[in-house]
Scaffold this motif. Structure first.
Motif, mmCIF file in Angstrom:
data_model
loop_
_atom_site.group_PDB
_atom_site.id
_atom_site.type_symbol
_atom_site.label_atom_id
_atom_site.label_comp_id
_atom_site.label_asym_id
_atom_site.label_seq_id
_atom_site.Cartn_x
_atom_site.Cartn_y
_atom_site.Cartn_z
ATOM 1 N N VAL A 58 1.963 1.596 -3.528
ATOM 2 C CA VAL A 58 1.335 2.150 -4.313
ATOM 3 C C VAL A 58 1.160 3.818 -4.110
ATOM 4 C CG1 VAL A 58 -1.203 2.105 -4.927
ATOM 5 C CG2 VAL A 58 0.321 0.140 -4.907
ATOM 6 N N ARG A 59 0.938 4.116 -2.826
ATOM 7 C CA ARG A 59 0.845 5.643 -2.460
ATOM 8 C C ARG A 59 1.785 6.521 -3.182
ATOM 9 N NH1 ARG A 59 -3.259 8.759 -0.991
ATOM 10 N NH2 ARG A 59 -2.368 10.597 0.409
ATOM 11 N N PHE A 60 2.778 5.885 -2.905
ATOM 12 C CA PHE A 60 4.172 6.809 -3.455
ATOM 13 C C PHE A 60 4.302 6.669 -5.049
ATOM 14 C CE2 PHE A 60 5.333 6.763 0.975
ATOM 15 C CZ PHE A 60 5.180 8.263 1.166
ATOM 16 N N GLY A 61 3.413 6.166 -5.855
ATOM 17 C CA GLY A 61 3.426 6.051 -7.225
ATOM 18 C C GLY A 61 4.430 5.019 -7.602
ATOM 19 N N SER A 62 4.713 3.826 -6.958
ATOM 20 C CA SER A 62 5.479 2.620 -7.506
ATOM 21 C C SER A 62 4.606 1.526 -7.805
ATOM 22 C CB SER A 62 6.200 2.293 -6.476
ATOM 23 O OG SER A 62 7.116 3.154 -5.950
ATOM 24 N N GLY A 63 3.378 1.836 -8.032
ATOM 25 C CA GLY A 63 2.391 1.104 -8.513
ATOM 26 C C GLY A 63 2.552 0.742 -9.862
ATOM 27 N N ALA A 75 0.899 -1.190 -0.112
ATOM 28 C CA ALA A 75 -0.102 -0.001 0.065
ATOM 29 C C ALA A 75 0.868 1.550 0.087
ATOM 30 C CB ALA A 75 -0.888 -0.086 1.334
ATOM 31 N N ILE A 76 2.018 1.308 0.693
ATOM 32 C CA ILE A 76 2.808 2.213 0.777
ATOM 33 C C ILE A 76 3.580 2.581 -0.619
ATOM 34 C CG2 ILE A 76 4.968 3.153 1.599
ATOM 35 C CD1 ILE A 76 4.235 2.011 4.473
#
Length: 102
Positions: free
Chosen positions: A93-98, A90-91
């Motif tokens: 994804v939140r920082f744009g590494s999704g 989740a972290i």
């Protein structure tokens, strides 16, 4: 003289002479011993190997308790790891590494 005869004689003595404290204690002790012997016989623990059987049962119970505690610790460990992995995902994804995951 067996225990039943001893108990019967003590009861006769208590009836004939009256029941003093010593006789009453003897009756209670003999009745308790006789009851304990009967219970052990009914449970199948009246033989010479009963002590070893009980020792084995205690070891088995101890091993069961240890295994149960280990299983709980392992289950909690896996749950904690899964929660941490989801949190890390989740972290990310939140920082744009999704985008790296897709």
């Amino acid at each position: 003289m067996n225990r039943e005869d001893m108990l019967a004689r003590l009861l006769e003595q208590a009836e004939d002479e009256g029941c003093d404290l010593v006789t009453l204690r003897a009756v209670v002790e003999e009745a308790s011993d006789l009851g304990a012997v009967r219970v052990l016989a009914r449970m199948g623990l009246a033989d010479d190997n009963a002590h070893h059987d009980l020792a084995e049962l205690r070891q088995l119970l101890s091993a069961w308790r240890d295994a149960k505690a280990s299983a709980w610790k392992a289950a909690v460990g896996w749950v904690v790891r899964a929660v941490l992995a989801l949190l890390l995902f989740a972290i990310a994804v939140r920082f744009g590494s999704g985008d790296l995951v897709r």
